[in-house]
Design a protein around this motif. Structure first.
Motif, PDB file in Angstrom:
ATOM      1  N   ILE A 120      -0.676 -21.989  -6.824  1.00 46.56           N
ATOM      2  CA  ILE A 120       0.781 -22.172  -6.921  1.00 46.56           C
ATOM      3  C   ILE A 120       1.162 -22.775  -8.263  1.00 46.56           C
ATOM      4  CG2 ILE A 120       2.709 -23.550  -6.033  1.00 46.56           C
ATOM      5  CD1 ILE A 120       1.448 -23.177  -3.226  1.00 46.56           C
ATOM      6  N   ILE A 121       0.453 -23.833  -8.671  1.00 45.85           N
ATOM      7  CA  ILE A 121       0.791 -24.513  -9.926  1.00 45.85           C
ATOM      8  C   ILE A 121       0.528 -23.614 -11.119  1.00 45.85           C
ATOM      9  CG2 ILE A 121       0.165 -26.449 -11.435  1.00 45.85           C
ATOM     10  CD1 ILE A 121      -0.370 -28.041  -8.827  1.00 45.85           C
ATOM     11  N   ASN A 122      -0.621 -22.925 -11.121  1.00 52.08           N
ATOM     12  CA  ASN A 122      -0.932 -22.058 -12.254  1.00 52.08           C
ATOM     13  C   ASN A 122       0.061 -20.908 -12.388  1.00 52.08           C
ATOM     14  OD1 ASN A 122      -3.121 -23.515 -13.208  1.00 52.08           O
ATOM     15  ND2 ASN A 122      -4.618 -22.372 -12.015  1.00 52.08           N
ATOM     16  N   VAL A 123       0.462 -20.324 -11.252  1.00 49.21           N
ATOM     17  CA  VAL A 123       1.382 -19.185 -11.301  1.00 49.21           C
ATOM     18  C   VAL A 123       2.797 -19.636 -11.648  1.00 49.21           C
ATOM     19  CG1 VAL A 123       2.486 -17.375  -9.929  1.00 49.21           C
ATOM     20  CG2 VAL A 123       0.014 -17.739  -9.759  1.00 49.21           C
ATOM     21  N   LEU A 124       3.287 -20.674 -10.969  1.00 46.61           N
ATOM     22  CA  LEU A 124       4.670 -21.104 -11.181  1.00 46.61           C
ATOM     23  C   LEU A 124       4.815 -21.954 -12.438  1.00 46.61           C
ATOM     24  CD1 LEU A 124       5.845 -21.967  -7.550  1.00 46.61           C
ATOM     25  CD2 LEU A 124       6.148 -19.841  -8.825  1.00 46.61           C
ATOM     26  N   VAL A 125       4.141 -23.094 -12.459  1.00 48.33           N
ATOM     27  CA  VAL A 125       4.300 -24.023 -13.578  1.00 48.33           C
ATOM     28  C   VAL A 125       3.777 -23.410 -14.872  1.00 48.33           C
ATOM     29  CG1 VAL A 125       3.750 -26.331 -14.419  1.00 48.33           C
ATOM     30  CG2 VAL A 125       4.140 -25.961 -11.980  1.00 48.33           C
ATOM     31  N   GLY A 126       2.751 -22.572 -14.774  1.00 49.27           N
ATOM     32  CA  GLY A 126       2.202 -21.934 -15.963  1.00 49.27           C
ATOM     33  C   GLY A 126       3.064 -20.828 -16.528  1.00 49.27           C
ATOM     34  N   SER A 127       4.135 -20.463 -15.821  1.00 51.84           N
ATOM     35  CA  SER A 127       5.026 -19.400 -16.282  1.00 51.84           C
ATOM     36  C   SER A 127       6.110 -19.961 -17.187  1.00 51.84           C
ATOM     37  CB  SER A 127       5.669 -18.702 -15.083  1.00 51.84           C
ATOM     38  OG  SER A 127       6.693 -19.509 -14.517  1.00 51.84           O
ATOM     39  N   ALA A 128       6.806 -19.050 -17.850  1.00 53.24           N
ATOM     40  CA  ALA A 128       7.896 -19.459 -18.741  1.00 53.24           C
ATOM     41  C   ALA A 128       9.122 -19.920 -17.970  1.00 53.24           C
ATOM     42  CB  ALA A 128       8.263 -18.297 -19.660  1.00 53.24           C
ATOM     43  N   GLU A 129       9.156 -19.710 -16.665  1.00 53.36           N
ATOM     44  CA  GLU A 129      10.329 -20.043 -15.858  1.00 53.36           C
ATOM     45  C   GLU A 129      10.396 -21.524 -15.486  1.00 53.36           C
ATOM     46  OE1 GLU A 129      10.980 -17.387 -12.545  1.00 53.36           O
ATOM     47  OE2 GLU A 129       9.813 -15.833 -13.544  1.00 53.36           O
ATOM     48  N   PHE A 130       9.272 -22.242 -15.591  1.00 53.96           N
ATOM     49  CA  PHE A 130       9.227 -23.642 -15.163  1.00 53.96           C
ATOM     50  C   PHE A 130       9.087 -24.556 -16.369  1.00 53.96           C
ATOM     51  CE2 PHE A 130       8.946 -21.743 -11.151  1.00 53.96           C
ATOM     52  CZ  PHE A 130       9.110 -22.705 -10.166  1.00 53.96           C
ATOM     53  N   ASP A 131       9.809 -25.683 -16.302  1.00 49.98           N
ATOM     54  CA  ASP A 131       9.858 -26.623 -17.427  1.00 49.98           C
ATOM     55  C   ASP A 131       9.085 -27.914 -17.177  1.00 49.98           C
ATOM     56  OD1 ASP A 131      11.818 -25.043 -19.002  1.00 49.98           O
ATOM     57  OD2 ASP A 131      13.125 -25.483 -17.302  1.00 49.98           O
ATOM     58  N   TYR A 132       8.816 -28.261 -15.931  1.00 51.18           N
ATOM     59  CA  TYR A 132       8.119 -29.500 -15.608  1.00 51.18           C
ATOM     60  C   TYR A 132       7.570 -29.406 -14.195  1.00 51.18           C
ATOM     61  CZ  TYR A 132      12.224 -30.668 -12.771  1.00 51.18           C
ATOM     62  OH  TYR A 132      13.225 -30.641 -11.828  1.00 51.18           O
ATOM     63  N   TRP A 133       6.721 -30.358 -13.840  1.00 49.18           N
ATOM     64  CA  TRP A 133       6.254 -30.456 -12.457  1.00 49.18           C
ATOM     65  C   TRP A 133       5.858 -31.895 -12.188  1.00 49.18           C
ATOM     66  CZ3 TRP A 133       0.874 -30.811 -10.644  1.00 49.18           C
ATOM     67  CH2 TRP A 133      -0.049 -30.970 -11.679  1.00 49.18           C
ATOM     68  N   GLY A 134       5.718 -32.235 -10.903  1.00 51.05           N
ATOM     69  CA  GLY A 134       5.375 -33.616 -10.587  1.00 51.05           C
ATOM     70  C   GLY A 134       4.901 -33.788  -9.158  1.00 51.05           C
ATOM     71  N   ILE A 135       4.203 -34.894  -8.946  1.00 52.70           N
ATOM     72  CA  ILE A 135       3.715 -35.274  -7.620  1.00 52.70           C
ATOM     73  C   ILE A 135       4.269 -36.663  -7.322  1.00 52.70           C
ATOM     74  CG2 ILE A 135       1.724 -35.569  -6.107  1.00 52.70           C
ATOM     75  CD1 ILE A 135       0.086 -33.860  -8.002  1.00 52.70           C
ATOM     76  N   VAL A 136       4.989 -36.784  -6.200  1.00 55.01           N
ATOM     77  CA  VAL A 136       5.732 -38.017  -5.906  1.00 55.01           C
ATOM     78  C   VAL A 136       4.884 -38.947  -5.031  1.00 55.01           C
ATOM     79  CG1 VAL A 136       7.999 -38.912  -5.232  1.00 55.01           C
ATOM     80  CG2 VAL A 136       7.799 -36.573  -6.021  1.00 55.01           C
ATOM     81  N   GLY A 137       3.721 -39.316  -5.542  1.00 57.81           N
ATOM     82  CA  GLY A 137       2.889 -40.325  -4.906  1.00 57.81           C
ATOM     83  C   GLY A 137       1.828 -39.807  -3.948  1.00 57.81           C
ATOM     84  N   ASN A 138       0.856 -40.704  -3.677  1.00 60.16           N
ATOM     85  CA  ASN A 138      -0.309 -40.398  -2.846  1.00 60.16           C
ATOM     86  C   ASN A 138      -1.015 -39.151  -3.351  1.00 60.16           C
ATOM     87  OD1 ASN A 138       0.275 -42.643  -1.337  1.00 60.16           O
ATOM     88  ND2 ASN A 138       0.689 -41.560   0.566  1.00 60.16           N
ATOM     89  N   ILE A 139      -1.407 -39.207  -4.613  1.00 65.08           N
ATOM     90  CA  ILE A 139      -2.007 -38.038  -5.247  1.00 65.08           C
ATOM     91  C   ILE A 139      -3.458 -37.897  -4.807  1.00 65.08           C
ATOM     92  CG2 ILE A 139      -2.472 -36.876  -7.421  1.00 65.08           C
ATOM     93  CD1 ILE A 139      -0.234 -38.326  -8.691  1.00 65.08           C
ATOM     94  N   PHE A 140      -3.678 -36.963  -3.917  1.00 67.82           N
ATOM     95  CA  PHE A 140      -5.005 -36.600  -3.407  1.00 67.82           C
ATOM     96  C   PHE A 140      -5.680 -37.729  -2.618  1.00 67.82           C
ATOM     97  CE2 PHE A 140      -4.701 -34.430  -7.716  1.00 67.82           C
ATOM     98  CZ  PHE A 140      -4.027 -33.338  -7.207  1.00 67.82           C
ATOM     99  N   PHE A 141      -4.945 -38.804  -2.323  1.00 68.47           N
ATOM    100  CA  PHE A 141      -5.507 -39.919  -1.550  1.00 68.47           C
ATOM    101  C   PHE A 141      -6.866 -40.313  -2.140  1.00 68.47           C
ATOM    102  CE2 PHE A 141      -2.373 -37.849   0.965  1.00 68.47           C
ATOM    103  CZ  PHE A 141      -1.805 -38.806   1.784  1.00 68.47           C
ATOM    104  N   ASP A 142      -6.883 -40.486  -3.449  1.00 65.83           N
ATOM    105  CA  ASP A 142      -8.131 -40.596  -4.198  1.00 65.83           C
ATOM    106  C   ASP A 142      -8.360 -42.021  -4.695  1.00 65.83           C
ATOM    107  OD1 ASP A 142     -10.435 -40.016  -5.560  1.00 65.83           O
ATOM    108  OD2 ASP A 142      -9.456 -38.874  -7.154  1.00 65.83           O
ATOM    109  N   THR A 143      -9.313 -42.690  -4.130  1.00 65.67           N
ATOM    110  CA  THR A 143      -9.654 -44.055  -4.529  1.00 65.67           C
ATOM    111  C   THR A 143     -10.553 -44.091  -5.753  1.00 65.67           C
ATOM    112  OG1 THR A 143      -9.475 -44.836  -2.249  1.00 65.67           O
ATOM    113  CG2 THR A 143     -10.754 -46.207  -3.756  1.00 65.67           C
ATOM    114  N   TYR A 144     -11.381 -43.052  -5.944  1.00 68.42           N
ATOM    115  CA  TYR A 144     -12.464 -43.123  -6.918  1.00 68.42           C
ATOM    116  C   TYR A 144     -12.245 -42.280  -8.178  1.00 68.42           C
ATOM    117  CZ  TYR A 144     -14.482 -44.760  -2.555  1.00 68.42           C
ATOM    118  OH  TYR A 144     -14.695 -45.427  -1.377  1.00 68.42           O
TER     119      TYR A 144
END
Length: 324
Positions: A120-144
Motif C-alpha cells: 500500500i505504501i509503495n504504491v500510494l505514497v511512492g506515486s506522484a499523487e501523494f505528498d506525505y504519509w504518517g503513522i499516528v503512534g504505536n508503530i509496530f508495537f516495537d520495543t527493540y
C-alpha cells in the motif's frame, strides 16, 4: 530498500520556523562496533535505547521544483507541493506486524499485515499523487527496533522520499502500553531517533534533547511536530506529557499559520481517550477542541487524527454542542 552500506533513510517536513522549503533528512545505520563515516551534519550512535543503530541527520533546503539528494547510494527525489496547493497524504495508526517487538500480535501473519501495508505504501505514497504519509503512534508495537528496521527495508526510495510524520503512542513508551519502570521499556528514546522528526526540541538541543536518561521519558518538545505541507498545517504532540508543556507550541503554530494559504489544520495525537498513560486533558479530542479555538487556527478547518482505539471508524464529529 537499504543502500549498499545498510543505510535506511527518513524524510520529514522541517519545523515551520525553518521556512517552507525545508526538510529534515536522516540516515539510520547499523552500529558495527567501529565509528562509521558521517553522512550528515549530526552523526552518532543512538542514545539511551536501540544503541545498535546510528543516526545521521540534517536540515536541507530544496528548490521550488524539487531536488535529488543522495544519502550514500540511495537517491531521494525531494519535493513539496507549492505553499497553498492541495496536499494529499496517507495516515494510519497502531500497525502490528510481529510479536517479536515484545507485544503479542495475534493477527499479523493471518492478515499478512506487513506484506499488504508495504505494498500500500509503495504504491500510494511512492506515486506522484501523494505528498506525505504518517503513522499516528504505536508503530509496530516495537520495543527493540528490529521489527521497525525490517519494515522500512521493504519501502521503496520513492516512498521514503515523501515527508513522514509521526507522534508517539503508549506502546512507543512502554512495552505493555501503560506507565512502567520496566528496564525493557524504550520510553520513546528509540522512537525519537529512528523516525527523524524535526521537533521543537531541535531549537534548544540539536538534534534532540537527550537529557533525563533512559529510564525517563524524553522532554515534551522532542515530540512537538509543527509544520505545513501545501495547504495543510500539522500539529503533533505527545499525550504522555502535559498541556502546560504543549500549549506554548500550539499557540506559536496557530500564530504562524494565520495566513490565507493554509486551509486545513490536522492535529495529530495518539490517545483518543484518557487512559494508559495519557495525561489529563491530553487525549486528542480535548487538544483539538483547544486548538480550534486559538487565534490563527479558529478560522481554519481543524480536524484531528488519533489511534489507540482499534476501530477504524469516525469516533467524534465536529457538530452539535461542544462537550466543553
Amino acid at each position: 530498500p537499504l543502500g549498499a552500506a545498510g543505510i535506511d533513510v527518513r524524510v520529514s517536513k522541517a519545523h515551520f520556523r525553518r521556512g517552507y522549503h525545508s526538510l529534515r533528512v536522516s540516515a539510520i545505520g547499523n552500529y558495527s562496533g567501529e565509528d562509521s563515516s558521517p553522512f550528515m551534519e549530526y552523526h552518532a550512535r543512538f542514545r539511551h535505547r536501540w544503541s545498535d543503530k546510528t543516526l545521521d541527520t540534517q536540515v536541507v533546503q530544496i528548490s521550488r521544483n524539487g531536488d535529488v539528494m543522495h544519502v550514500g547510494d540511495v537517491p531521494l527525489s525531494l519535493a513539496l507541493p507549492a505553499l497553498g496547493e492541495r496536499a494529499t497524504g496517507l495516515l494510519f495508526a497502531d500497525p502490528c506486524l510481529s510479536s517479536r517487538g515484545g507485544f503479542h500480535c495475534p493477527n499479523a501473519e493471518r492478515f499478512r499485515i506487513k506484506e499488504k501495508l508495504t505494498k500500500i505504501i509503495n504504491v500510494l505514497v511512492g506515486s506522484a499523487e501523494f505528498d506525505y504519509w504518517g503513522i499516528v503512534g504505536n508503530i509496530f508495537f516495537d520495543t527493540y527496533g528490529e521489527v521497525s528496521s525490517e519494515f522500512f527495508e521493504g519501502l521503496s526510495p520513492e516512498a521514503k522520499a515523501k515527508p513522514f510524520i509521526t507522534v508517539p503512542g503508549n506502546h512507543d513508551f512502554w512495552q505493555e502500553g501503560m506507565p512502567s519502570k520496566a528496564p525493557v521499556d524504550q520510553n520513546g528514546w528509540g522512537f525519537l531517533q529512528f523516525y527523524g522528526q524535526d521537533s521543537a526540541a531541535s531549537f534548544v538541543s540539536w538534534p534532540y534533547d537527550f537529557s533525563g536518561g533512559p529510564l525517563h521519558l524524553p522532554k515534551a518538545d522532542n515530540f512537538i511536530v509543527a509544520n505545513v505541507i501545501g495547504d495543510t498545517g500539522f500539529f503533533g504532540y505527545s499525550g504522555a506529557h502535559t498541556w502546560e508543556e504543549t500549549a506554548p507550541h500550539a499557540r506559536a503554530f496557530c500564530d504562524h499559520i494565520d495566513v490565507g494559504l493554509v486551509n486545513v489544520v490536522i492535529v495529530l495525537g495518539h490517545w483518543n481517550e484518557r487512559n494508559l498513560g495519557c495525561k489529563p486533558g491530553m487525549e486528542t479530542p480535548a487538544v483539538w477542541r483547544r486548538i480550534k479555538k486559538m487565534p490563527g487556527c479558529a478560522d481554519k478547518k481543524v480536524v484531528y487524527f488519533a489511534g489507540h482505539q482499534h476501530c477504524n471508524r469516525v469516533t467524534d464529529w465536529d457538530g452539535g454542542e461542544d462537550p466543553e
